[in-house]
Design an enzyme around this catalytic site. Structure first.
Site, short mmCIF file in Angstrom:
data_model
loop_
_atom_site.label_atom_id
_atom_site.label_comp_id
_atom_site.label_asym_id
_atom_site.label_seq_id
_atom_site.Cartn_x
_atom_site.Cartn_y
_atom_site.Cartn_z
N CYS A 176 12.96 10.47 8.29
CA CYS A 176 12.82 9.88 9.63
C CYS A 176 14.10 10.02 10.43
O CYS A 176 14.09 10.25 11.63
CB CYS A 176 12.43 8.42 9.52
SG CYS A 176 13.55 7.49 8.46
N GLU A 203 8.80 0.72 11.53
CA GLU A 203 9.86 1.72 11.28
C GLU A 203 9.21 3.09 11.43
O GLU A 203 8.49 3.53 10.54
CB GLU A 203 10.41 1.55 9.84
CG GLU A 203 11.17 0.27 9.62
CD GLU A 203 12.56 0.30 10.25
OE1 GLU A 203 12.97 1.33 10.80
OE2 GLU A 203 13.23 -0.74 10.20
N LYS A 242 0.90 -1.18 0.00
CA LYS A 242 0.00 0.00 0.00
C LYS A 242 0.92 1.21 0.00
O LYS A 242 1.60 1.50 0.98
CB LYS A 242 -0.86 -0.02 1.27
CG LYS A 242 -2.19 0.70 1.16
CD LYS A 242 -2.13 2.17 0.82
CE LYS A 242 -2.05 3.06 2.05
NZ LYS A 242 -1.85 4.49 1.66
N GLU A 298 8.81 15.37 16.60
CA GLU A 298 9.36 15.33 15.24
C GLU A 298 8.68 16.42 14.42
O GLU A 298 7.48 16.37 14.19
CB GLU A 298 9.05 13.94 14.64
CG GLU A 298 9.72 13.68 13.34
CD GLU A 298 9.33 12.31 12.76
OE1 GLU A 298 8.15 11.91 12.85
OE2 GLU A 298 10.22 11.64 12.21
P1 NAD Z 1 1.79 8.09 8.14
O1 NAD Z 1 1.87 7.25 9.36
O2 NAD Z 1 0.79 9.17 8.09
O3 NAD Z 1 1.54 7.21 6.85
C1 NAD Z 1 2.36 6.13 6.48
C2 NAD Z 1 1.57 5.18 5.63
O4 NAD Z 1 0.51 4.64 6.44
C3 NAD Z 1 0.89 5.80 4.40
O5 NAD Z 1 0.86 4.86 3.35
C4 NAD Z 1 -0.53 6.04 4.90
O6 NAD Z 1 -1.48 6.05 3.86
C5 NAD Z 1 -0.74 4.84 5.80
N1 NAD Z 1 -1.75 5.02 6.84
C6 NAD Z 1 -2.21 6.18 7.38
N2 NAD Z 1 -3.17 5.92 8.30
C7 NAD Z 1 -3.31 4.57 8.34
C8 NAD Z 1 -4.11 3.69 9.11
N3 NAD Z 1 -4.99 4.14 10.00
N4 NAD Z 1 -3.97 2.37 8.92
C9 NAD Z 1 -3.07 1.88 8.03
N5 NAD Z 1 -2.29 2.67 7.27
C10 NAD Z 1 -2.40 4.00 7.42
O7 NAD Z 1 3.27 8.66 7.93
P2 NAD Z 1 3.77 9.65 6.79
O8 NAD Z 1 3.33 11.02 7.14
O9 NAD Z 1 3.45 9.09 5.45
O10 NAD Z 1 5.35 9.51 6.97
C11 NAD Z 1 6.07 10.28 7.84
C12 NAD Z 1 6.44 9.49 9.07
O11 NAD Z 1 7.11 8.30 8.68
C13 NAD Z 1 7.42 10.22 9.95
O12 NAD Z 1 7.08 10.03 11.29
C14 NAD Z 1 8.74 9.55 9.62
O13 NAD Z 1 9.72 9.69 10.63
C15 NAD Z 1 8.32 8.15 9.41
N6 NAD Z 1 9.30 7.41 8.60
C16 NAD Z 1 10.03 6.42 9.17
C17 NAD Z 1 11.00 5.73 8.44
C18 NAD Z 1 11.82 4.63 9.04
O14 NAD Z 1 12.38 3.84 8.27
N7 NAD Z 1 11.95 4.55 10.34
C19 NAD Z 1 11.21 6.07 7.10
C20 NAD Z 1 10.44 7.10 6.54
C21 NAD Z 1 9.47 7.75 7.31
#
Ligand code: NAD
Length: 478
Positions: free
Chosen positions: A283, A249, A174, A380
């Protein structure tokens, strides 16, 4: 404008509800594509297809080295289309073009690395007693679900999908609703390879709809989630209901710890790059500068000078900093900048950048004078915003470094080898870098969080074990 499709069971499909989501170019704010608004029914179909593929002889009989060759072929296509893909990723995420290239190169390396590993994960025999042969095999888990965030779409998809396929699993991805473009290209490569239908599926849609449906789907056998802590907790709970292993992650608030004995030129460079990459929407961004008190003035002066010279502009102009993903993220960062004016001193930046291209642009910002337990020091921000703190000795540096609920990455800048080793052993973070930050993002290095930055590890050999389960077989032959 591109009308994107999902890829389910080897077919290009729209969502069953016929609805779509607009995908915008962050640099201009203009719509660049439309995306199917997948929901539960679409996800169910993808998971069922992945399940059928996993259970089929057609996939089971593909030898491990042949799975590796399939992955090498995807790497080859990524390499062939490197320019086009770098442009696409850069435009879709809004990251400077050279960073788009770096992401494609990393994606190629993930496919290559896990291609090479496909036939090298071995079992073991255990000596029990005469007449009893005991052996351990690592088997694939089944249907693996991969939920990907918007900031590094192709890298994050590649790192977990390549490892899962290498180990013989099937996959449902997804992608993030804001940045689905390169995931659709990967689906095209899979389609060209004529993998058995259902081995790789790509569903699109909102997180609360398609993402939530995937995480709670009883047909998945493993879930890899990359994203925010709040969503990570939600998906983890949903998967737990089905007793499904999860790799999380999540976010970070990573420190760069700078001592007076560092190489100042290299350290300034490292500290600046660590926070401006992808406009701070990373991240592992080095979003906290912890600097030895006696060295603060000299060091900060250099960092501020560098910040003042940084250029902000549209992604394809390949300046130092691109736009913020969208208005929602931009407003969120502006709220933090408002708070900064009340609670600290804004040394540089702190406001929108003067870029007349249609997207949301921010000046790179340094905030000093915050208390370590303030929101700006703890949360963050996910923008080009560096917060500054000072310490007097190693113990205070450590206390500050470990003072947030995150523990993803840390940088230590010193020429004192003993101090570097000591700090590396005491810092709560999944990766510690000494006199560098990120080591070029090596795909071979385990990556993941301590504390609320998550659990489980992606990247490197260790991540292969996320996609296997262990079976012990004991055979009495006497
Ligand atoms: P997010 O949690 O909003 O979304 C991540 C993914 O989850 C997207 O595909 C989104 O559509 C999906 N999602 C959202 N709500 C959901 C739900 N209720 N159930 C299932 N899936 C859902 O995060 P974001 O804004 O896309 O990304 C930024 C965050 O990701 C930051 O906190 C960043 O630090 C973290 N990040 C971590 C890593 C790592 O490897 N540790 C890498 C990149 C980003």
């Amino acid at each position: 404008m591109k009308e994107l499709k999902m890829y389910v069971n080897g077919e290009w499909v729209d969502s069953k509800n016929g609805e779509s989501i607009a995908v915008h170019d962050p640099s201009t704010g203009k719509q660049m594509a439309s995306l199917p608004r997948g929901e539960q029914a679409d996800v169910d179909e993808a998971v069922q297809a992945a399940k059928r593929a996993f259970e089929s002889d057609e996939w089971r009989k593909v030898k491990p080295f042949e799975r590796g060759r399939l992955l090498y072929k995807i790497a080859g296509r990524l390499e062939r289309d490197r320019d086009e893909l770098a442009n696409l990723e850069s435009q879709d995420v809004g990251k400077p073009l050279s960073q788009g290239y770096a992401d494609i190169d990393a994606a190629i390396r993930y496919f290559e690395f896990y291609a090479g590993a496909a036939d090298k994960v071995m079992g073991e025999t255990i000596p029990i007693e005469d007449g009893l042969l005991d052996y351990v095999v690592r088997e694939p888990i089944g249907v693996t679900a991969h939920i990907v965030p918007w900031n590094y779409p192709i890298q994050i998809l590649s790192r977990s999908v390549a490892a899962a396929i290498a180990m013989g699993n099937t996959v449902v991805v997804k992608s993030a609703e804001d940045t689905p473009m390169t995931a659709c290209r990967i689906a095209e490569y899979v389609d060209e390879l004529e993998l058995p239908a259902g081995v790789f599926n790509h569903v699109t849609g909102y997180g609360s709809e398609a993402g939530a449906a995937l995480s709670r789907n009883p047909g998945i056998n493993q879930l890899t989630f990359t994203g925010s802590v709040a969503t990570g907790i939600a998906v983890s709970k949903a998967a737990n209901e089905n007793v499904v292993p999860v790799t999380l992650e999540l976010g970070g608030k990573s420190p760069n710890i700078v001592f007076a004995d560092c190489d100042i030129d290299k350290t300034v460079d490292g500290v600046v790059k660590a926070i401006i990459q992808n406009a701070g929407q990373t991240c592992s961004a080095g979003s906290r500068l912890l600097v030895e008190e006696s060295f603060k003035e000299a060091f900060l002066k250099r960092v501020v000078e560098r910040f003042k010279k940084l250029k902000v502009g549209p992604a394809l102009a390949d300046e130092d900093i691109g736009p913020i993903l969208n208005k929602r993220q931009y407003d969120r960062i502006l709220e933090y900048l408002e708070l900064a004016k009340q609670e600290g001193n804004v040394l540089v930046g702190g406001k929108p950048a003067d870029v007349d291209a249609g997207g949301c642009y921010l000046e790179p910002t340094i905030i000093d004078g915050l208390t370590p337990n303030s929101r700006l020091a703890q949360e963050e921000i996910f923008g080009p915003v560096l917060t500054v703190f000072t310490f007097k000795d190693d113990q205070e540096a450590l206390k500050l470094a470990n003072s947030t609920e995150y523990g993803l990455v840390a940088g230590v800048w010193t020429k004192d080898v003993s101090r570097a080793h000591y700090l590396a052993s005491r810092i709560d973070a999944g990766q510690v870098f000494v006199n560098n930050y990120g080591a070029g993002g090596g795909v071979q290095m385990p990556f993941g969080g301590y504390k609320k930055s998550g659990f489980g590890r992606e990247k490197g050999w260790i991540a292969l074990y996320n996609y296997t389960q262990v079976k012990n077989v004991a055979i009495r032959y006497e």
